[in-house]
Write a protein that holds these residues in place. Structure first.
Motif, PDB file in Angstrom:
ATOM      1  N   SER A 133       0.833  -1.205   0.000  1.00 39.64           N
ATOM      2  CA  SER A 133       0.000   0.000   0.000  1.00 39.64           C
ATOM      3  C   SER A 133       0.867   1.254   0.000  1.00 39.64           C
ATOM      4  N   ARG A 134       1.971   1.214   0.702  1.00 44.18           N
ATOM      5  CA  ARG A 134       2.866   2.373   0.732  1.00 44.18           C
ATOM      6  C   ARG A 134       3.408   2.667  -0.663  1.00 44.18           C
ATOM      7  N   GLU A 135       3.716   1.621  -1.413  1.00 46.26           N
ATOM      8  CA  GLU A 135       4.284   1.798  -2.756  1.00 46.26           C
ATOM      9  C   GLU A 135       3.288   2.469  -3.694  1.00 46.26           C
ATOM     10  N   ILE A 136       2.010   2.028  -3.675  1.00 48.74           N
ATOM     11  CA  ILE A 136       1.048   2.605  -4.605  1.00 48.74           C
ATOM     12  C   ILE A 136       0.693   4.028  -4.191  1.00 48.74           C
ATOM     13  N   VAL A 137       0.622   4.319  -2.888  1.00 48.79           N
ATOM     14  CA  VAL A 137       0.338   5.691  -2.462  1.00 48.79           C
ATOM     15  C   VAL A 137       1.486   6.608  -2.882  1.00 48.79           C
ATOM     16  N   THR A 138       2.707   6.124  -2.765  1.00 48.38           N
ATOM     17  CA  THR A 138       3.867   6.894  -3.196  1.00 48.38           C
ATOM     18  C   THR A 138       3.797   7.182  -4.696  1.00 48.38           C
ATOM     19  N   THR A 139       3.460   6.175  -5.481  1.00 47.17           N
ATOM     20  CA  THR A 139       3.358   6.332  -6.930  1.00 47.17           C
ATOM     21  C   THR A 139       2.286   7.357  -7.297  1.00 47.17           C
ATOM     22  N   LEU A 140       1.112   7.244  -6.682  1.00 46.81           N
ATOM     23  CA  LEU A 140       0.021   8.159  -6.988  1.00 46.81           C
ATOM     24  C   LEU A 140       0.356   9.585  -6.559  1.00 46.81           C
ATOM     25  N   ALA A 141       0.998   9.706  -5.386  1.00 47.85           N
ATOM     26  CA  ALA A 141       1.314  11.036  -4.869  1.00 47.85           C
ATOM     27  C   ALA A 141       2.366  11.737  -5.718  1.00 47.85           C
ATOM     28  N   ARG A 142       3.333  10.999  -6.226  1.00 44.02           N
ATOM     29  CA  ARG A 142       4.443  11.607  -6.965  1.00 44.02           C
ATOM     30  C   ARG A 142       4.190  11.728  -8.465  1.00 44.02           C
ATOM     31  N   ARG A 143       3.494  10.741  -9.031  1.00 42.66           N
ATOM     32  CA  ARG A 143       3.372  10.728 -10.496  1.00 42.66           C
ATOM     33  C   ARG A 143       1.936  10.631 -11.002  1.00 42.66           C
ATOM     34  N   GLY A 144       0.977  10.512 -10.101  1.00 39.22           N
ATOM     35  CA  GLY A 144      -0.394  10.287 -10.534  1.00 39.22           C
ATOM     36  C   GLY A 144      -1.042  11.476 -11.201  1.00 39.22           C
ATOM     37  N   ARG A 145      -0.708  12.703 -10.771  1.00 38.58           N
ATOM     38  CA  ARG A 145      -1.437  13.879 -11.277  1.00 38.58           C
ATOM     39  C   ARG A 145      -1.258  14.081 -12.779  1.00 38.58           C
ATOM     40  N   LYS A 146      -0.136  13.614 -13.340  1.00 34.19           N
ATOM     41  CA  LYS A 146       0.067  13.783 -14.786  1.00 34.19           C
ATOM     42  C   LYS A 146      -0.896  12.909 -15.592  1.00 34.19           C
ATOM     43  N   PHE A 147      -1.540  11.924 -14.903  1.00 37.55           N
ATOM     44  CA  PHE A 147      -2.510  11.056 -15.565  1.00 37.55           C
ATOM     45  C   PHE A 147      -3.913  11.239 -14.993  1.00 37.55           C
ATOM     46  N   GLY A 148      -4.136  12.373 -14.333  1.00 41.59           N
ATOM     47  CA  GLY A 148      -5.467  12.659 -13.802  1.00 41.59           C
ATOM     48  C   GLY A 148      -5.813  11.882 -12.554  1.00 41.59           C
TER      49      GLY A 148
END
Length: 223
Positions: free
Chosen positions: A102-117
């Motif tokens: 869960s920590r890994e996916i939250v990190t991914t979304l927080a750092r790189r998710g906004r560029k994909f909405g």
């Protein structure tokens, strides 16, 4: 209190209608299709489980499926937000087993998710247990009373402000918040006190409006 009792009464009155609804099941593919369909309208998915490990694993799988599908297609619509309540159960400082997933996916979304909405929100009353590197990623914070110095230090470190900014929260009552944002308010790093209506009252008003609408429909139907 009385407001909460009123909400319970309204929910109880709706049970007979809810019992007539057939059970349904959705796969991750079904959810993924809906989240990526701009014409499907608004959706809300509430994921719960009595098994916290299963909840963390599912959040990792769903988050990764959505992220990878957006990354491959380049789509940024519709906007999707992943909200993690009791966030210390998903992104603690020490992450092992399902916590690491869960920590890994939250990190991914927080750092790189906004560029994909894709956005992420985290909510917790145990700030000092969170991974501060993830806390630093969101652009907007809503801060309530922080009596513990360790909590104030964690938020101050994540947002890049001094602890002095949180002194006014010592007198906050339920519904009072300190809104801080890097860009949403137009006042970069300047906290703004705000007040929100009690959630139980908002739910009660909504349920009452539904009840009134149903009653109006019944009154308008000729027999």
């Amino acid at each position: 209190g009385g407001d909460f009792d009123g909400v319970i009464d309204l929910i109880e009155s709706a049970k007979p209608r809810l019992n007539n609804i057939s059970p349904a099941a959705m796969s991750i593919d079904d959810i993924l299709k809906d989240l990526n369909d701009e014409d499907s309208g608004h959706s809300l998915y509430v994921i719960q489980s009595h098994n916290p490990d299963a909840l963390r694993t599912f959040s990792s799988r769903l988050g990764n499926e959505v992220y990878e599908s957006r990354r491959r297609s380049g789509e940024i619509r519709p906007l999707v937000s992943f909200i993690f309540d009791e966030a210390d159960e998903f992104i603690p400082r020490d992450s092992k087993g399902s916590y690491a997933d869960s920590r890994e996916i939250v990190t991914t979304l927080a750092r790189r998710g906004r560029k994909f909405g894709l956005g992420v929100g985290i909510a917790t009353q145990r700030v000092r247990y969170l991974d501060t590197s993830i806390m630093a990623q969101p652009h907007t914070y809503l801060v309530s009373k922080l009596p513990r110095q360790s909590d104030r230090q964690a938020v101050a470190e994540a947002f890049g402000v001094s602890e002095e900014m949180f002194r006014q929260t010592f007198k906050f009552k339920p519904g009072n918040w300190l809104l801080m944002s890097h860009d949403a308010t137009g006042l970069k790093a300047i906290p703004v006190p705000v007040q929100t209506e009690d959630a139980n009252k908002r739910i009660q008003k909504y349920l009452q409006s539904l009840k009134q609408t149903e009653q109006q429909i019944e009154d308008d139907i000729p027999f």
